[in-house]
Motif scaffolding. Structure first.
Motif, PDB file in Angstrom:
ATOM      1  N   GLN A 130      26.076  36.152 -32.714  1.00 15.99           N
ATOM      2  CA  GLN A 130      25.831  36.252 -33.756  1.00 15.99           C
ATOM      3  C   GLN A 130      27.761  36.740 -34.732  1.00 15.99           C
ATOM      4  N   LYS A 131      27.307  38.127 -34.290  1.00 16.52           N
ATOM      5  CA  LYS A 131      28.455  38.617 -35.069  1.00 16.52           C
ATOM      6  C   LYS A 131      29.447  38.477 -34.628  1.00 16.52           C
ATOM      7  N   ALA A 132      30.456  37.638 -32.662  1.00 16.29           N
ATOM      8  CA  ALA A 132      31.481  36.703 -32.814  1.00 16.29           C
ATOM      9  C   ALA A 132      31.404  35.472 -33.287  1.00 16.29           C
ATOM     10  N   ALA A 133      30.574  34.360 -34.019  1.00 18.40           N
ATOM     11  CA  ALA A 133      30.893  33.935 -34.481  1.00 18.40           C
ATOM     12  C   ALA A 133      30.800  33.967 -36.254  1.00 18.40           C
ATOM     13  N   GLN A 134      30.885  34.904 -36.161  1.00 17.80           N
ATOM     14  CA  GLN A 134      31.357  35.241 -37.867  1.00 17.80           C
ATOM     15  C   GLN A 134      32.165  35.796 -37.962  1.00 17.80           C
ATOM     16  N   LYS A 135      33.037  35.619 -36.822  1.00 17.30           N
ATOM     17  CA  LYS A 135      34.620  36.622 -36.623  1.00 17.30           C
ATOM     18  C   LYS A 135      35.775  35.465 -36.207  1.00 17.30           C
ATOM     19  N   TYR A 136      34.433  35.204 -35.699  1.00 15.74           N
ATOM     20  CA  TYR A 136      36.449  33.879 -35.238  1.00 15.74           C
ATOM     21  C   TYR A 136      35.755  32.397 -34.894  1.00 15.74           C
TER      22      TYR A 136
ATOM     23  N   GLN B  93      39.356  23.551 -38.018  1.00 19.68           N
ATOM     24  CA  GLN B  93      39.762  24.717 -37.431  1.00 19.68           C
ATOM     25  C   GLN B  93      39.988  26.009 -38.344  1.00 19.68           C
ATOM     26  N   ASN B  94      40.401  27.058 -37.681  1.00 11.28           N
ATOM     27  CA  ASN B  94      41.044  28.133 -38.341  1.00 11.28           C
ATOM     28  C   ASN B  94      41.663  28.880 -36.910  1.00 11.28           C
ATOM     29  N   LEU B  95      41.905  29.886 -37.062  1.00  6.53           N
ATOM     30  CA  LEU B  95      43.493  30.810 -35.971  1.00  6.53           C
ATOM     31  C   LEU B  95      41.995  31.762 -35.899  1.00  6.53           C
ATOM     32  N   VAL B  96      42.585  32.614 -34.729  1.00  2.91           N
ATOM     33  CA  VAL B  96      41.768  33.363 -34.658  1.00  2.91           C
ATOM     34  C   VAL B  96      43.328  34.435 -33.859  1.00  2.91           C
ATOM     35  N   GLU B  97      42.555  36.049 -33.434  1.00  9.44           N
ATOM     36  CA  GLU B  97      43.373  36.859 -33.091  1.00  9.44           C
ATOM     37  C   GLU B  97      41.907  37.074 -31.909  1.00  9.44           C
TER      38      GLU B  97
ATOM     39  N   GLU C 199      27.162  22.832 -39.325  1.00 11.35           N
ATOM     40  CA  GLU C 199      26.792  23.823 -37.339  1.00 11.35           C
ATOM     41  C   GLU C 199      27.574  24.496 -37.107  1.00 11.35           C
ATOM     42  N   ILE C 200      28.405  25.114 -37.800  1.00 11.44           N
ATOM     43  CA  ILE C 200      29.439  26.220 -38.162  1.00 11.44           C
ATOM     44  C   ILE C 200      29.004  26.767 -38.448  1.00 11.44           C
ATOM     45  N   ASP C 201      28.166  26.678 -40.168  1.00  8.29           N
ATOM     46  CA  ASP C 201      27.689  27.460 -40.956  1.00  8.29           C
ATOM     47  C   ASP C 201      26.364  28.211 -40.053  1.00  8.29           C
ATOM     48  N   LYS C 202      25.276  27.303 -40.179  1.00 11.35           N
ATOM     49  CA  LYS C 202      24.485  28.043 -39.275  1.00 11.35           C
ATOM     50  C   LYS C 202      24.721  28.582 -37.951  1.00 11.35           C
ATOM     51  N   ILE C 203      25.411  28.671 -37.361  1.00  5.38           N
ATOM     52  CA  ILE C 203      25.660  29.366 -36.282  1.00  5.38           C
ATOM     53  C   ILE C 203      25.784  30.850 -36.486  1.00  5.38           C
ATOM     54  N   ARG C 204      26.662  30.617 -37.664  1.00  2.00           N
ATOM     55  CA  ARG C 204      27.035  31.856 -38.408  1.00  2.00           C
ATOM     56  C   ARG C 204      25.961  33.439 -38.851  1.00  2.00           C
ATOM     57  N   LYS C 205      24.951  32.272 -39.588  1.00  2.95           N
ATOM     58  CA  LYS C 205      24.289  32.601 -40.331  1.00  2.95           C
ATOM     59  C   LYS C 205      23.053  33.034 -39.631  1.00  2.95           C
ATOM     60  N   MET C 206      22.957  32.288 -38.499  1.00  2.00           N
ATOM     61  CA  MET C 206      21.400  32.363 -38.317  1.00  2.00           C
ATOM     62  C   MET C 206      21.463  33.017 -36.682  1.00  2.00           C
TER      63      MET C 206
ATOM     64  N   SER D 272      31.071  36.777 -25.844  1.00  2.78           N
ATOM     65  CA  SER D 272      30.022  36.965 -26.164  1.00  2.78           C
ATOM     66  C   SER D 272      30.453  35.940 -27.424  1.00  2.78           C
ATOM     67  N   ALA D 273      32.329  35.690 -27.581  1.00  8.76           N
ATOM     68  CA  ALA D 273      32.755  34.976 -28.678  1.00  8.76           C
ATOM     69  C   ALA D 273      32.854  33.058 -27.342  1.00  8.76           C
ATOM     70  N   LEU D 274      33.012  32.945 -26.178  1.00  5.50           N
ATOM     71  CA  LEU D 274      32.870  31.802 -25.643  1.00  5.50           C
ATOM     72  C   LEU D 274      31.861  31.905 -25.527  1.00  5.50           C
ATOM     73  N   LEU D 275      30.623  32.352 -25.633  1.00  3.71           N
ATOM     74  CA  LEU D 275      28.595  31.777 -25.363  1.00  3.71           C
ATOM     75  C   LEU D 275      28.479  31.415 -26.452  1.00  3.71           C
ATOM     76  N   ALA D 276      29.163  31.888 -27.890  1.00  2.00           N
ATOM     77  CA  ALA D 276      29.564  31.151 -29.548  1.00  2.00           C
ATOM     78  C   ALA D 276      29.887  29.741 -29.443  1.00  2.00           C
ATOM     79  N   SER D 277      30.829  29.922 -28.907  1.00  4.25           N
ATOM     80  CA  SER D 277      31.690  28.389 -28.797  1.00  4.25           C
ATOM     81  C   SER D 277      31.149  27.537 -27.639  1.00  4.25           C
ATOM     82  N   GLU D 278      30.332  28.303 -27.012  1.00  5.22           N
ATOM     83  CA  GLU D 278      30.151  27.212 -26.219  1.00  5.22           C
ATOM     84  C   GLU D 278      28.806  26.547 -26.057  1.00  5.22           C
TER      85      GLU D 278
END
Length: 690
Positions: A425-431, A278-282, A357-364, A292-298
Motif C-alpha cells: 500500500q505504501k508503494a502504491a501511494q508513492k508511485y 500515467q505519471n512519472l516516478v523516481e 482502481e488506482i485510487d482503491k489500491i492507494r487508499k485500501m 513492493s512497488a512491483l507487487l503493487a503494479s502486478e
C-alpha cells in the motif's frame, strides 16, 4: 509375503499416529525461501575500460555473449533516428569481410549474432566460441558503414513511419511519451521523416564514434568456457578498441502535471480509444521498496488476475484487456501507466474505472490472498528464468550497472516473501497517482469527446486539453461540419446508387459472387460470398482449406457453422442476416428508416453519416458518393465489440462499381481482403444455399 504385510500395516499405524499429533486447526507456517545458487561471475577489466564478467556453466556445450554499453540516455534532437540507423547498420559485415560472406559464415556455424546502437550479442556452440567472438567483435569495432546500406535502412525507416501515420496505437504511444517527458528529453523525442532526412552517413559514423566506446561497456560471457581462455580471447580481440568516454550533456528533468487532466488526441480513423493513465516516478532497482512497488503494479494490472483486467474486461466487457506497467531507471524519471484499448462508446466510463482502481489500491489495503498469489507468481517466474543463460547474464549485468548488492538475486525470494500488505500500500501511494494523473486518450473525437468532457472523479470534473498527433497543443476539434442546405437522406443514398452504376443496372443484377483473400498473422484467409435477389446469402471464411466461419440464409431459414459446429439461426440472427443478404442494401434503406446524422471525417475524407439501425452506421464520401466505411456493433459471448469495414479501390464489373479492397477491424484484429473475382448473374445456384 506375511512379513511384507506386517511392514505395510506398521507403516500405516505410524502414519496414523503421526497424523494424530498434527494440529490441523493451525495453518502450517511457510518454510524458508529456497536458496538461490546464482554463480558469482569472475571479473577482469581491460586497460581501455571494458569490464568483463565470466560465468562458467558446463552443463551444455553452448556459450552466450553479450556486450552492453551503459551510456546515459542520448538526446538526438533534429537528427532523431540516428541511433536507430547506427544499430541497423552494425553487423553488416566489417571492413575486412563483406556482409554476404559474414552472414554466410555465421549461418554455417549455426550461431546467432545481433547488434544494437550500443550493444551486441551472440549465441553459439562452444566449439565455435572463439570464431564467433571474433566475428562479433570485428563487426562491432570495425563496422562497414556504406552509403548503399545507409540508403536502404533509411528508406526502410521512412516506409515504416508512413505505414504508421494512421496507426492509432503508434500515435498513442508517441504522444504518451512526448507529453510525459517533453520532446526535448531523450524519452520524449520521436523520429519523423524530417529528422531522418536531416541524417547523413557522416552523422551515423559520428554517433558511432561518440557513443560506441568502452568507458561504460560490459561484456558478459556465460556457458561452456573457462576464464583463462576467455581472458586471452577478449584481450586479443578487444584491446584495439580505443579508450574513450562518451560526450555528456544535460536536458530538462520532466515533471508531473499539477492536477489530474485528460489530454485528448483526435484520430478520426480510430476504431477504439487508447487510454493511458500515467505519471512519472523516481524508481531504481536498488531502492528498498522496489519489490513492493512491483507487487503493487502486478496486483493492479499485471495480467488476467489483475484488478484492471477483472474490472474492465471480465466485469464491464469494455476491452480485451487492461494492464499496468511500472518502469524504473537509474538515470532519469520513468513512467507508471495503467492502460486499455476500449470501444468508443465506453471511453469515458473506462477512464473512470481505471482511476477508481488506482485510487482503491492507494487508499485500501490489498487482500492477503492477492499478496500470496502475486508473490507465488513472481517467485515461480524468477526460479524458472534462472534456467535461461540470458537471464544469468542479465542479472550479472544488473548487479554491475544498477549498483546492486552482490547478493541482490540470491536474497530475492527472501526479500519477496518479507513484503507485507502495508508495504504494498505504501508503494502504491508513492508511485501511483490519481490526484495529478495525466490521462492520455487517443481516439475518434466525434464519437467520444462529448462524454469525455463530462467525466467526473471524486466529485470533480476532469478538464480536457487538446493535442495533435505529435504532442503539440491544439484547439478543440470542430466536428460540426456545415451540412449543405437541403441535403436529405434520399439525396445521399441516390448519389451513392448513381455513383456505382444507377438504379436500373443495380436492379438488373439477380446474383452476385465474390472471392477475396486476406493475410492474418502470416496465414491466408479466403472469403467466398454469394447473394441473390431471392433473399439468399452465403458467406464462408476459410483458412488452409478449413472453414472457420460460415453463414447460410435461404429465404426464411438459415444456419451458422463455426469451426465445424453447426447452429440454426434464431429469429434475431435471421433478421440481422437478412439485412446483409441484399446485393445492394441501399436500395432498401429508405424503407427501413435510415436517417442522415451529419458529416464526419473518415480516413481524411468528409463523409455523410447514415444511421441504418441501432447497430449499423454507414459513411458515404461527399465528393464521390461512394460508400467508404461501415461501423457495426456486434455482440459475442456477452461482450460488445465494434467492427469497422473500410471500402476502397472501386472497380467496374459489368457496368457497376464494386470495392476491391475491404479492410476490417474487430477489436485488436485488423486484416484487408483483396477481391480477386466478382461474377454478376452467373456462378450462383440454389445449391449454394443448402
Amino acid at each position: 509375503m506375511i512379513k511384507k504385510i506386517y511392514i505395510v500395516i506398521a507403516c500405516a499405524l505410524f502414519a496414523c499416529n503421526l497424523s494424530a499429533q498434527i494440529d490441523r486447526t493451525q495453518m502450517p507456517k511457510p518454510g524458508p525461501a529456497p536458496e538461490i545458487n546464482l554463480k558469482e561471475p569472475q571479473r577482469f577489466e581491460l586497460k581501455n575500460g571494458l569490464k568483463v564478467l565470466v560465468v562458467e556453466n558446463h552443463k551444455l556445450p553452448r556459450v552466450s555473449i553479450q556486450l552492453k554499453i551503459d551510456n546515459p540516455p542520448i538526446l538526438e534532437g533534429d537528427k532523431a533516428g540516428v541511433s536507430s540507423l547506427a544499430g541497423s547498420l552494425l553487423g553488416k559485415g566489417s571492413t575486412s569481410i563483406s556482409k554476404d560472406a559474414y552472414d554466410e559464415e555465421v549461418d554455417f556455424l549455426g550461431a546467432q549474432i545481433g547488434f544494437g546502437a550500443q550493444s551486441a550479442y551472440a549465441n553459439t556452440l562452444s566449439k565455435n566460441y572463439s570464431r564467433i567472438l571474433e566475428l562479433m567483435t570485428d563487426a562491432a569495432l570495425n563496422p562497414n558503414f556504406t552509403q548503399e546500406e545507409f540508403d536502404k535502412e533509411k528508406n526502410k525507416l521512412i516506409t515504416a513511419l508512413k505505414s504508421q501515420e494512421k496507426d492509432v496505437k503508434s500515435i498513442a504511444s508517441r504522444v504518451q511519451s512526448a507529453l510525459a517527458y517533453g520532446t526535448k528529453h531523450p524519452f520524449g523525442e520521436f523520429i519523423t521523416e524530417e529528422t531522418l532526412n536531416n541524417i547523413t552517413l557522416a552523422d551515423v559514423k559520428q554517433f558511432y564514434a561518440d557513443y560506441f566506446v568502452p568507458a561504460n561497456a560490459y561484456l558478459v560471457v556465460i556457458g561452456d568456457v573457462n576464464l583463462e581462455e576467455t581472458k586471452k580471447l577478449v584481450t586479443q580481440y578487444f584491446t584495439p578498441w580505443t579508450k574513450a568516454t562518451p560526450p555528456s550533456f544535460e536536458y530538462t528533468n520532466p515533471s508531473n502535471v499539477q492536477y489530474t487532466q485528460i489530454n485528448f488526441v483526435d484520430v478520426p480513423n480510430a476504431v477504439q480509444s487508447e487510454i493511458s493513465v500515467q505519471n512519472l516516478v523516481e524508481l531504481k532497482k536498488k531502492d528498498a521498496d522496489y519489490l513492493s512497488a512491483l507487487l503493487a503494479s502486478e496486483i493492479l494490472g499485471g495480467g488476467g488476475e489483475g484488478r484492471l483486467f477483472l474490472n474492465l474486461r471480465e466485469d464491464k466487457a469494455y476491452t480485451y484487456g487492461s494492464y499496468a506497467r511500472l518502469g524504473n531507471n537509474k538515470y532519469s524519471s520513468s513512467l507508471f501507466k495503467a492502460a486499455a484499448s476500449v470501444r468508443n462508446e465506453v471511453t469515458d466510463s473506462a477512464v473512470v474505472e481505471i482511476l477508481k482502481e488506482i485510487d482503491k489500491i492507494r487508499k485500501m489495503p490489498i487482500t492477503a490472498e492477492e499478496l500470496k498469489n502475486t508473490k507465488a507468481k513472481y517467485a515461480g517466474g524468477f526460479v524458472m528464468a534462472l534456467e535461461n543463460p540470458s537471464t544469468i547474464a542479465r542479472y550479472a549485468l544488473n548487479i554491475e550497472i544498477e549498483d546492486l548488492p552482490k547478493d541482490f538475486y540470491k536474497t530475492y525470494l527472501e526479500r519477496l516473501n518479507a513484503v507485507s500488505i502495508e508495504d504494498v500500500q505504501k508503494a502504491a501511494q508513492k508511485y501511483f497517482s490519481s490526484d495529478n494523473a495525466r490521462i492520455v486518450v487517443t481516439g475518434k473525437g466525434s464519437d467520444v469527446l462529448e462524454n469525455l468532457e463530462k467525466v467526473s472523479f471524486n466529485e470533480t470534473t476532469i478538464p480536457v486539453k487538446y493535442y495533435n498527433k505529435y504532442g503539440a497543443k491544439t484547439d478543440k476539434p470542430n466536428y460540426k461540419a456545415v451540412m449543405p442546405d437541403g441535403i436529405t437522406i434520399q439525396q445521399v443514398l441516390n448519389k451513392y446508387i448513381a455513383a456505382i452504376g444507377g438504379e436500373e443496372k443495380l436492379k438488373a443484377i439477380t446474383s452476385f459472387a465474390l472471392i477475396a483473400e486476406a493475410e492474418m498473422q502470416g496465414m491466408k484467409l479466403n472469403l467466398e460470398q454469394k447473394k441473390t435477389s431471392k433473399n439468399q446469402f452465403m458467406q464462408d471464411v476459410t483458412m488452409m482449406g478449413n472453414s472457420m466461419s460460415k453463414q447460410v440464409l435461404n429465404g426464411s431459414s438459415g444456419y451458422l457453422v463455426i469451426q465445424g459446429q453447426r447452429k440454426e439461426m434464431d429469429e434475431v440472427e435471421l433478421e440481422k442476416t437478412k439485412g446483409e443478404a441484399s446485393i445492394f442494401p441501399e436500395l432498401n434503406y429508405l424503407n427501413a428508416g435510415a436517417t442522415l446524422e451529419g458529416i464526419e471525417d473518415v480516413n481524411g475524407k468528409k463523409a455523410y453519416k447514415v444511421k441504418v439501425s441501432n447497430e449499423k452506421t454507414a459513411y458515404y464520401d461527399l465528393e464521390t458518393g461512394q460508400k467508404i466505411q461501415e461501423v457495426l456493433l456486434v455482440e459475442n459471448m456477452g461482450q460488445q465489440f465494434t467492427s469497422i469495414t473500410n471500402f476502397s479501390n472501386y472497380k467496374e464489373v459489368n457496368g457497376v462499381l464494386f470495392p476491391f479492397s475491404i479492410k476490417q477491424s474487430v477489436g485488436p484484429q485488423n486484416f484487408e481482403f483483396i477481391v480477386t473475382e466478382i461474377k454478376i448473374n452467373e456462378g450462383v445456384s440454389d445449391a449454394d444455399f443448402k
